[in-house]
Design an enzyme around this catalytic site. Structure first.
Site, PDB file in Angstrom:
ATOM      1  N   ARG A  49     -84.309 -20.204  34.697  1.00  0.00           N
ATOM      2  CA  ARG A  49     -84.697 -19.698  36.015  1.00  0.00           C
ATOM      3  C   ARG A  49     -83.443 -19.612  36.879  1.00  0.00           C
ATOM      4  O   ARG A  49     -82.820 -20.622  37.180  1.00  0.00           O
ATOM      5  CB  ARG A  49     -85.734 -20.611  36.675  1.00  0.00           C
ATOM      6  CG  ARG A  49     -87.063 -20.646  35.966  1.00  0.00           C
ATOM      7  CD  ARG A  49     -87.701 -19.276  35.950  1.00  0.00           C
ATOM      8  NE  ARG A  49     -89.106 -19.349  35.551  1.00  0.00           N
ATOM      9  CZ  ARG A  49     -89.909 -18.335  35.616  1.00  0.00           C
ATOM     10  NH1 ARG A  49     -89.486 -17.158  36.047  1.00  0.00           N
ATOM     11  NH2 ARG A  49     -91.176 -18.464  35.245  1.00  0.00           N
TER      12      ARG A  49
ATOM     13  N   GLU B 114     -99.947 -12.315  29.379  1.00  0.00           N
ATOM     14  CA  GLU B 114     -98.742 -13.156  29.439  1.00  0.00           C
ATOM     15  C   GLU B 114     -98.721 -14.245  28.374  1.00  0.00           C
ATOM     16  O   GLU B 114     -97.680 -14.529  27.804  1.00  0.00           O
ATOM     17  CB  GLU B 114     -98.610 -13.797  30.824  1.00  0.00           C
ATOM     18  CG  GLU B 114     -98.255 -12.821  31.920  1.00  0.00           C
ATOM     19  CD  GLU B 114     -96.843 -12.252  31.813  1.00  0.00           C
ATOM     20  OE1 GLU B 114     -95.954 -12.907  31.209  1.00  0.00           O
ATOM     21  OE2 GLU B 114     -96.623 -11.149  32.347  1.00  0.00           O
TER      22      GLU B 114
ATOM     23  N   GLU C  25     -87.910  -8.229  28.405  1.00  0.00           N
ATOM     24  CA  GLU C  25     -86.536  -8.328  27.902  1.00  0.00           C
ATOM     25  C   GLU C  25     -85.651  -9.227  28.760  1.00  0.00           C
ATOM     26  O   GLU C  25     -84.628  -9.717  28.290  1.00  0.00           O
ATOM     27  CB  GLU C  25     -85.909  -6.942  27.768  1.00  0.00           C
ATOM     28  CG  GLU C  25     -85.778  -6.198  29.084  1.00  0.00           C
ATOM     29  CD  GLU C  25     -85.199  -4.807  28.902  1.00  0.00           C
ATOM     30  OE1 GLU C  25     -84.563  -4.334  29.848  1.00  0.00           O
ATOM     31  OE2 GLU C  25     -85.366  -4.210  27.832  1.00  0.00           O
TER      32      GLU C  25
ATOM     33  N   GLU D  14     -95.589 -14.492  25.941  1.00  0.00           N
ATOM     34  CA  GLU D  14     -94.679 -15.626  26.095  1.00  0.00           C
ATOM     35  C   GLU D  14     -94.801 -16.667  24.985  1.00  0.00           C
ATOM     36  O   GLU D  14     -93.820 -17.335  24.668  1.00  0.00           O
ATOM     37  CB  GLU D  14     -94.891 -16.308  27.451  1.00  0.00           C
ATOM     38  CG  GLU D  14     -94.437 -15.445  28.611  1.00  0.00           C
ATOM     39  CD  GLU D  14     -94.471 -16.169  29.951  1.00  0.00           C
ATOM     40  OE1 GLU D  14     -94.847 -17.362  30.012  1.00  0.00           O
ATOM     41  OE2 GLU D  14     -94.110 -15.521  30.952  1.00  0.00           O
TER      42      GLU D  14
ATOM     43  N   GLU E  13     -97.860 -16.358  48.121  1.00  0.00           N
ATOM     44  CA  GLU E  13     -98.165 -16.326  46.693  1.00  0.00           C
ATOM     45  C   GLU E  13     -99.254 -17.335  46.332  1.00  0.00           C
ATOM     46  O   GLU E  13     -99.147 -18.520  46.641  1.00  0.00           O
ATOM     47  CB  GLU E  13     -96.919 -16.617  45.856  1.00  0.00           C
ATOM     48  CG  GLU E  13     -97.193 -16.568  44.362  1.00  0.00           C
ATOM     49  CD  GLU E  13     -95.959 -16.778  43.509  1.00  0.00           C
ATOM     50  OE1 GLU E  13     -96.093 -16.670  42.281  1.00  0.00           O
ATOM     51  OE2 GLU E  13     -94.873 -17.051  44.051  1.00  0.00           O
TER      52      GLU E  13
ATOM     53  N   PRO F 299     -96.742 -22.277  50.817  1.00  0.00           N
ATOM     54  CA  PRO F 299     -97.292 -21.563  51.971  1.00  0.00           C
ATOM     55  C   PRO F 299     -96.448 -21.633  53.241  1.00  0.00           C
ATOM     56  O   PRO F 299     -96.742 -20.934  54.199  1.00  0.00           O
ATOM     57  CB  PRO F 299     -98.656 -22.215  52.179  1.00  0.00           C
ATOM     58  CG  PRO F 299     -98.519 -23.574  51.592  1.00  0.00           C
ATOM     59  CD  PRO F 299     -97.572 -23.415  50.430  1.00  0.00           C
ATOM     60  N   GLY F 300     -95.399 -22.422  53.237  1.00  0.00           N
ATOM     61  CA  GLY F 300     -94.519 -22.451  54.397  1.00  0.00           C
ATOM     62  C   GLY F 300     -93.708 -21.173  54.543  1.00  0.00           C
ATOM     63  O   GLY F 300     -93.270 -20.831  55.646  1.00  0.00           O
TER      64      GLY F 300
ATOM     65  N   ALA G   5     -96.969 -18.110  32.430  1.00  0.00           N
ATOM     66  CA  ALA G   5     -97.470 -17.514  33.669  1.00  0.00           C
ATOM     67  C   ALA G   5     -96.850 -16.140  33.845  1.00  0.00           C
ATOM     68  O   ALA G   5     -95.876 -15.799  33.181  1.00  0.00           O
ATOM     69  CB  ALA G   5     -97.126 -18.409  34.865  1.00  0.00           C
TER      70      ALA G   5
ATOM     71  N   GLU H 220     -86.485 -12.198  29.822  1.00  0.00           N
ATOM     72  CA  GLU H 220     -86.904 -13.589  29.665  1.00  0.00           C
ATOM     73  C   GLU H 220     -86.318 -14.164  28.384  1.00  0.00           C
ATOM     74  O   GLU H 220     -86.342 -13.538  27.334  1.00  0.00           O
ATOM     75  CB  GLU H 220     -88.430 -13.695  29.616  1.00  0.00           C
ATOM     76  CG  GLU H 220     -89.100 -13.339  30.917  1.00  0.00           C
ATOM     77  CD  GLU H 220     -90.617 -13.415  30.838  1.00  0.00           C
ATOM     78  OE1 GLU H 220     -91.222 -13.651  31.885  1.00  0.00           O
ATOM     79  OE2 GLU H 220     -91.186 -13.228  29.744  1.00  0.00           O
TER      80      GLU H 220
END
Length: 183
Positions: free
Chosen positions: A64, A92, A140, A96, A119, A114-115, A76, A142
């Protein structure tokens, strides 16, 4: 407490990317205080807690960029325009992990951060897994390692400092609550 939503005085789209938008809003709260709030607008994500017949959990370890490292996560993906989150995660999990789930159960929905973002994660339990002989090609961009861990091994990995994202921890908690309720 007044639950009247704030009045939007000005809304500015500052950036549009492939996965999300960033906007800045000038608001007036019900108490008449005015201020500026920034928000990431995201279409949402769907996540699976895949459970093998022997009780092990299927997870992925992937790089990430924002975290500058490898994270342990449940599979996910981002919900596409006008797509049902259940269809998102069915696709997914195959891309994955190379597994297809025969049975799905909705675990719940939760906001990720949520701050600063709207999402929502739609979490599902995936069981009756079958290993696909020819899984569909993944994205591609990932780089994914597929793992199967017992719940105890996942807890130990987290305690030992293995980086794990918040959606995985929350979905694991929901899964554990479901298991305790069924006992």
């Amino acid at each position: 407490m007044d639950r009247t939503p704030p009045e939007i005085l000005r809304q500015t789209l500052s950036y549009r990317s492939r996965k999300f938008d960033f906007e800045v809003n000038q608001l007036r709260l019900p108490n008449q205080v005015e201020g500026e709030w920034a928000c990431i607008r995201h279409p949402g994500g769907a996540l699976a807690v895949p459970v093998l017949p022997d009780g092990r959990l299927v997870l992925v370890r992937q790089y990430r960029f924002a975290a500058e490292g490898w994270l342990l996560e449940f599979p996910a993906g981002t919900v596409e325009d006008h797509e049902d989150p259940a269809a998102t995660i069915a696709r997914e999990i195959e891309e994955e992990t190379g597994y297809r789930a025969g049975t799905w159960q909705h675990l719940g929905d939760f906001f990720l951060a949520p701050g600063y973002s709207d999402e929502v994660i739609y979490a599902y339990l995936a069981t009756d897994l079958e290993k696909l002989e020819h899984p569909p090609a993944g994205d591609e961009d990932e780089d994914i390692e597929v793992l199967a861990l017992t719940p105890e091994e996942l807890i130990a990995a987290i305690r030992d400092g293995e980086p794990v994202d918040a959606k995985t921890v929350t979905a694991f908690w929901l899964y554990q609550q479901l298991n305790s309720a069924e006992l």
